[in-house]
Scaffold this active site. Structure first.
Site, mmCIF file in Angstrom:
data_model
loop_
_atom_site.group_PDB
_atom_site.id
_atom_site.type_symbol
_atom_site.label_atom_id
_atom_site.label_comp_id
_atom_site.label_asym_id
_atom_site.label_seq_id
_atom_site.Cartn_x
_atom_site.Cartn_y
_atom_site.Cartn_z
ATOM 1 N N CYS A 152 84.744 41.125 -14.648
ATOM 2 C CA CYS A 152 84.545 42.439 -14.011
ATOM 3 C C CYS A 152 85.711 43.360 -14.341
ATOM 4 C CB CYS A 152 84.372 42.306 -12.501
ATOM 5 S SG CYS A 152 83.170 41.101 -11.996
ATOM 6 N N ASP A 199 72.953 43.861 -13.388
ATOM 7 C CA ASP A 199 74.326 44.360 -13.327
ATOM 8 C C ASP A 199 74.306 45.871 -13.472
ATOM 9 O OD1 ASP A 199 76.991 44.960 -13.566
ATOM 10 O OD2 ASP A 199 77.402 43.544 -15.181
ATOM 11 N N HIS A 231 75.989 40.893 -11.311
ATOM 12 C CA HIS A 231 77.387 41.240 -11.557
ATOM 13 C C HIS A 231 78.296 40.297 -10.754
ATOM 14 C CE1 HIS A 231 80.634 43.897 -12.704
ATOM 15 N NE2 HIS A 231 81.103 43.757 -11.476
#
Ligand SMILES: *[C@@H]1O[C@H](CO)[C@@H](O)[C@H](O)[C@H]1NC(C)=O
Ligand SMILES: *[C@@H]1O[C@H](CO)[C@@H](O)[C@H](O)[C@H]1NC(C)=O
Length: 263
Positions: A152, A199, A231
Protein backbone atom coordinates in the site's frame (compact mmCIF):
# COMPACT_ATOMS: atom_id res chain seq x y z
CA UNK A 1 12.72 -28.76 9.02
CA UNK A 2 14.25 -27.97 5.67
CA UNK A 3 14.79 -24.30 4.88
CA UNK A 4 12.86 -22.92 1.97
CA UNK A 5 16.10 -22.16 0.12
CA UNK A 6 17.19 -25.78 0.28
CA UNK A 7 14.13 -27.19 -1.37
CA UNK A 8 14.86 -26.21 -4.98
CA UNK A 9 18.38 -27.65 -4.67
CA UNK A 10 17.16 -30.99 -3.31
CA UNK A 11 14.46 -30.98 -5.92
CA UNK A 12 16.99 -30.65 -8.78
CA UNK A 13 19.01 -33.54 -7.33
CA UNK A 14 15.84 -35.59 -7.19
CA UNK A 15 15.19 -34.81 -10.82
CA UNK A 16 18.70 -35.78 -11.83
CA UNK A 17 18.40 -39.10 -10.01
CA UNK A 18 15.02 -40.05 -11.27
CA UNK A 19 13.14 -38.91 -14.30
CA UNK A 20 10.06 -40.37 -12.66
CA UNK A 21 10.10 -37.82 -9.82
CA UNK A 22 6.58 -36.57 -9.46
CA UNK A 23 5.96 -32.86 -9.45
CA UNK A 24 4.73 -33.22 -5.89
CA UNK A 25 8.27 -34.17 -4.89
CA UNK A 26 9.34 -30.71 -5.96
CA UNK A 27 7.54 -28.20 -3.78
CA UNK A 28 7.88 -24.70 -5.20
CA UNK A 29 7.09 -23.13 -1.86
CA UNK A 30 7.24 -24.27 1.72
CA UNK A 31 4.06 -22.76 3.11
CA UNK A 32 5.38 -23.25 6.66
CA UNK A 33 7.68 -20.22 6.28
CA UNK A 34 4.71 -17.86 6.31
CA UNK A 35 3.09 -17.08 9.65
CA UNK A 36 -0.27 -15.31 9.91
CA UNK A 37 -0.62 -15.45 13.68
CA UNK A 38 1.53 -15.80 16.79
CA UNK A 39 4.25 -13.60 18.15
CA UNK A 40 6.78 -11.76 16.05
CA UNK A 41 10.40 -12.90 16.44
CA UNK A 42 12.39 -9.79 15.44
CA UNK A 43 13.85 -6.95 17.48
CA UNK A 44 13.86 -3.17 17.30
CA UNK A 45 17.08 -1.29 16.65
CA UNK A 46 17.49 2.48 16.60
CA UNK A 47 19.85 3.75 13.90
CA UNK A 48 20.40 7.50 13.47
CA UNK A 49 17.20 8.19 15.44
CA UNK A 50 15.05 5.91 13.24
CA UNK A 51 13.47 2.78 14.73
CA UNK A 52 14.02 -0.30 12.58
CA UNK A 53 12.27 -3.66 12.97
CA UNK A 54 15.01 -6.22 12.29
CA UNK A 55 14.43 -9.92 11.68
CA UNK A 56 15.95 -12.89 9.86
CA UNK A 57 19.48 -14.25 10.03
CA UNK A 58 22.49 -12.20 8.94
CA UNK A 59 22.98 -12.51 5.19
CA UNK A 60 24.58 -10.46 2.44
CA UNK A 61 21.15 -10.29 0.80
CA UNK A 62 18.47 -8.27 2.51
CA UNK A 63 14.81 -7.40 2.20
CA UNK A 64 13.92 -3.80 2.95
CA UNK A 65 10.30 -4.11 4.12
CA UNK A 66 8.25 -0.94 3.53
CA UNK A 67 5.05 -1.12 5.49
CA UNK A 68 1.52 -0.06 4.80
CA UNK A 69 0.05 2.90 6.66
CA UNK A 70 -0.29 0.83 9.86
CA UNK A 71 3.48 0.70 10.22
CA UNK A 72 5.88 -1.67 11.96
CA UNK A 73 3.55 -1.46 14.97
CA UNK A 74 1.03 -3.72 13.21
CA UNK A 75 1.61 -7.38 14.14
CA UNK A 76 0.79 -8.58 10.62
CA UNK A 77 3.58 -6.41 9.21
CA UNK A 78 6.06 -7.86 11.71
CA UNK A 79 4.92 -11.41 11.01
CA UNK A 80 5.26 -10.94 7.25
CA UNK A 81 8.73 -9.43 7.72
CA UNK A 82 9.59 -12.50 9.85
CA UNK A 83 8.34 -14.70 7.00
CA UNK A 84 10.86 -13.11 4.61
CA UNK A 85 13.46 -13.87 7.27
CA UNK A 86 12.48 -17.56 7.28
CA UNK A 87 12.70 -17.51 3.47
CA UNK A 88 16.42 -16.77 3.83
CA UNK A 89 16.72 -12.98 3.90
CA UNK A 90 17.97 -10.53 6.49
CA UNK A 91 15.05 -8.11 6.90
CA UNK A 92 14.82 -4.50 8.01
CA UNK A 93 11.57 -2.53 8.22
CA UNK A 94 11.88 1.18 9.10
CA UNK A 95 9.24 2.92 11.21
CA UNK A 96 7.85 5.08 8.40
CA UNK A 97 5.61 7.14 10.68
CA UNK A 98 7.89 8.02 13.62
CA UNK A 99 5.88 5.96 16.10
CA UNK A 100 2.46 7.27 15.07
CA UNK A 101 1.04 5.18 12.22
CA UNK A 102 -2.49 5.68 10.96
CA UNK A 103 -5.45 3.85 12.48
CA UNK A 104 -7.38 4.14 9.22
CA UNK A 105 -6.42 2.84 5.77
CA UNK A 106 -5.75 5.43 3.04
CA UNK A 107 -8.63 4.06 0.93
CA UNK A 108 -11.03 4.48 3.90
CA UNK A 109 -10.10 8.10 4.67
CA UNK A 110 -12.05 11.16 3.64
CA UNK A 111 -10.15 13.35 1.16
CA UNK A 112 -9.40 15.80 4.01
CA UNK A 113 -8.05 13.02 6.27
CA UNK A 114 -5.92 11.67 3.43
CA UNK A 115 -4.55 15.10 2.67
CA UNK A 116 -3.56 15.79 6.25
CA UNK A 117 -1.94 12.36 6.68
CA UNK A 118 0.03 12.69 3.44
CA UNK A 119 1.08 16.23 4.38
CA UNK A 120 3.06 14.67 7.24
CA UNK A 121 4.21 11.44 5.54
CA UNK A 122 5.62 13.25 2.51
CA UNK A 123 7.94 11.63 -0.04
CA UNK A 124 10.83 13.74 1.31
CA UNK A 125 10.20 12.65 4.91
CA UNK A 126 9.56 9.01 3.95
CA UNK A 127 12.58 8.79 1.63
CA UNK A 128 14.78 10.11 4.45
CA UNK A 129 13.54 7.39 6.83
CA UNK A 130 14.06 4.71 4.18
CA UNK A 131 17.52 6.12 3.48
CA UNK A 132 18.45 5.51 7.12
CA UNK A 133 17.37 1.87 6.81
CA UNK A 134 19.42 1.47 3.61
CA UNK A 135 22.41 3.05 5.37
CA UNK A 136 22.01 0.56 8.24
CA UNK A 137 21.90 -2.36 5.80
CA UNK A 138 24.81 -1.24 3.63
CA UNK A 139 27.13 0.35 6.18
CA UNK A 140 26.39 -1.37 9.49
CA UNK A 141 25.32 -4.81 8.28
CA UNK A 142 27.51 -4.77 5.14
CA UNK A 143 24.70 -6.16 3.01
CA UNK A 144 25.61 -6.21 -0.68
CA UNK A 145 22.18 -6.71 -2.29
CA UNK A 146 18.85 -5.19 -1.26
CA UNK A 147 15.35 -6.05 -2.43
CA UNK A 148 12.59 -3.64 -1.41
CA UNK A 149 9.12 -5.02 -0.77
CA UNK A 150 6.32 -2.54 -0.16
CA UNK A 151 2.63 -2.68 0.74
CA UNK A 152 0.00 0.00 0.00
CA UNK A 153 1.67 3.22 1.24
CA UNK A 154 5.09 1.49 1.13
CA UNK A 155 4.49 0.03 -2.35
CA UNK A 156 5.07 3.39 -3.99
CA UNK A 157 8.44 3.60 -2.26
CA UNK A 158 9.57 0.20 -3.57
CA UNK A 159 9.32 1.89 -6.99
CA UNK A 160 10.87 5.19 -5.90
CA UNK A 161 13.91 3.36 -4.53
CA UNK A 162 14.39 1.42 -7.76
CA UNK A 163 15.40 4.48 -9.76
CA UNK A 164 19.10 3.57 -9.77
CA UNK A 165 22.01 4.52 -7.53
CA UNK A 166 19.91 4.28 -4.36
CA UNK A 167 21.32 1.04 -2.97
CA UNK A 168 18.15 -0.92 -3.78
CA UNK A 169 18.51 -3.50 -6.56
CA UNK A 170 15.11 -5.21 -6.98
CA UNK A 171 11.56 -4.25 -6.06
CA UNK A 172 8.17 -5.70 -5.28
CA UNK A 173 4.93 -3.90 -4.46
CA UNK A 174 1.56 -5.25 -3.36
CA UNK A 175 -1.42 -2.95 -4.01
CA UNK A 176 0.67 0.24 -4.15
CA UNK A 177 -1.19 3.50 -3.51
CA UNK A 178 -0.35 6.96 -4.89
CA UNK A 179 2.13 5.46 -7.35
CA UNK A 180 3.06 8.10 -9.95
CA UNK A 181 3.69 7.37 -13.63
CA UNK A 182 7.09 9.07 -13.44
CA UNK A 183 8.04 6.71 -10.59
CA UNK A 184 7.29 3.71 -12.82
CA UNK A 185 9.14 5.00 -15.88
CA UNK A 186 12.20 5.82 -13.70
CA UNK A 187 12.87 2.24 -12.53
CA UNK A 188 16.31 0.76 -13.26
CA UNK A 189 15.71 -2.74 -11.88
CA UNK A 190 13.33 -5.69 -11.87
CA UNK A 191 9.94 -5.07 -10.26
CA UNK A 192 7.04 -7.34 -9.36
CA UNK A 193 3.50 -6.23 -8.53
CA UNK A 194 0.63 -8.01 -6.78
CA UNK A 195 -2.78 -6.50 -7.43
CA UNK A 196 -6.20 -7.08 -5.90
CA UNK A 197 -9.34 -7.34 -8.01
CA UNK A 198 -11.15 -5.10 -5.50
CA UNK A 199 -8.89 -2.09 -5.01
CA UNK A 200 -10.20 1.46 -5.38
CA UNK A 201 -6.57 2.65 -5.38
CA UNK A 202 -5.83 0.48 -8.44
CA UNK A 203 -8.98 -0.14 -10.48
CA UNK A 204 -8.77 -2.11 -13.78
CA UNK A 205 -8.09 0.94 -15.95
CA UNK A 206 -5.21 2.05 -13.73
CA UNK A 207 -3.85 -1.48 -13.64
CA UNK A 208 -3.78 -1.52 -17.46
CA UNK A 209 -1.89 1.80 -17.47
CA UNK A 210 0.63 0.44 -15.00
CA UNK A 211 1.11 -2.65 -17.19
CA UNK A 212 1.78 -0.46 -20.25
CA UNK A 213 4.26 1.66 -18.32
CA UNK A 214 6.03 -1.44 -16.97
CA UNK A 215 6.30 -2.86 -20.48
CA UNK A 216 7.92 0.36 -21.66
CA UNK A 217 10.59 0.29 -18.96
CA UNK A 218 12.16 -2.81 -20.64
CA UNK A 219 13.05 -4.00 -17.11
CA UNK A 220 12.10 -7.50 -15.95
CA UNK A 221 8.61 -7.17 -14.47
CA UNK A 222 5.57 -9.13 -13.46
CA UNK A 223 2.08 -8.12 -12.43
CA UNK A 224 -0.22 -10.71 -10.90
CA UNK A 225 -3.88 -10.14 -10.29
CA UNK A 226 -5.43 -11.96 -7.32
CA UNK A 227 -9.15 -12.66 -7.26
CA UNK A 228 -11.56 -12.28 -4.35
CA UNK A 229 -9.17 -10.06 -2.41
CA UNK A 230 -9.19 -6.35 -1.65
CA UNK A 231 -6.71 -3.53 -1.08
CA UNK A 232 -4.38 -4.52 1.74
CA UNK A 233 -4.63 -8.28 1.21
CA UNK A 234 -0.85 -8.80 0.99
CA UNK A 235 -0.65 -7.97 4.72
CA UNK A 236 -4.13 -7.79 6.25
CA UNK A 237 -6.04 -10.60 4.54
CA UNK A 238 -8.78 -12.35 6.48
CA UNK A 239 -7.02 -15.72 6.54
CA UNK A 240 -10.22 -17.47 7.66
CA UNK A 241 -11.39 -16.93 4.09
CA UNK A 242 -9.58 -19.50 1.89
CA UNK A 243 -9.49 -17.17 -1.14
CA UNK A 244 -7.91 -14.34 0.84
CA UNK A 245 -5.50 -16.70 2.57
CA UNK A 246 -4.37 -18.07 -0.79
CA UNK A 247 -3.94 -14.54 -2.19
CA UNK A 248 -1.83 -13.37 0.73
CA UNK A 249 0.38 -16.46 0.68
CA UNK A 250 0.78 -16.41 -3.08
CA UNK A 251 1.70 -12.71 -3.11
CA UNK A 252 4.35 -13.49 -0.48
CA UNK A 253 5.78 -16.35 -2.56
CA UNK A 254 5.56 -14.15 -5.67
CA UNK A 255 7.88 -11.70 -3.88
CA UNK A 256 10.23 -14.41 -2.57
CA UNK A 257 10.51 -16.09 -5.98
CA UNK A 258 11.05 -12.67 -7.57
CA UNK A 259 13.89 -11.86 -5.18
CA UNK A 260 15.42 -15.34 -5.50
CA UNK A 261 15.46 -14.86 -9.28
CA UNK A 262 16.59 -11.23 -9.61
CA UNK A 263 18.54 -10.26 -6.50
C1 LIG B 1 5.28 3.38 -24.44
O1 LIG B 1 6.24 3.78 -25.40
C2 LIG B 1 5.64 4.09 -26.68
C3 LIG B 1 6.80 4.35 -27.65
O2 LIG B 1 7.68 5.30 -27.14
C4 LIG B 1 4.73 5.28 -26.52
O3 LIG B 1 4.11 5.57 -27.77
C5 LIG B 1 3.64 4.94 -25.50
O4 LIG B 1 2.83 6.06 -25.26
C6 LIG B 1 4.27 4.49 -24.19
N1 LIG B 1 3.23 4.02 -23.28
C7 LIG B 1 2.99 4.59 -22.12
C8 LIG B 1 1.87 4.01 -21.34
O5 LIG B 1 3.61 5.53 -21.71
C1 LIG C 1 -13.40 -13.65 7.68
O1 LIG C 1 -13.77 -14.68 6.81
C2 LIG C 1 -14.66 -15.61 7.41
C3 LIG C 1 -14.81 -16.76 6.41
O2 LIG C 1 -15.21 -16.31 5.14
C4 LIG C 1 -15.97 -14.91 7.75
O3 LIG C 1 -16.85 -15.81 8.36
C5 LIG C 1 -15.67 -13.75 8.70
O4 LIG C 1 -16.83 -13.00 8.92
C6 LIG C 1 -14.61 -12.84 8.10
N1 LIG C 1 -14.21 -11.87 9.09
C7 LIG C 1 -14.24 -10.56 8.83
C8 LIG C 1 -13.78 -9.68 9.95
O5 LIG C 1 -14.61 -10.09 7.78
Amino acid sequence: MLGYKLLPALCSIGFALSAATSRHDCPVADVSVIAHTGESVGTEVVHNDVTLYVTGKPSDRAVLYLTDIFGIQLLENRLLADSFGRAGYFVVAPDLFNGTPSTLDLVDMTPAQRQSFLAIATPEETDALIGTAVDYLRNVKKVTKIAATGYCFGGRYAFRWLSGGTGVDVGFAAHPSNLQNSEITAIKGAVGVAAADADSAMPPARRAEIEALLLNTTQPYTLSLYGSVSHGFGVRANVSDPRQKFGKEQAFFQAVRWFDAWL
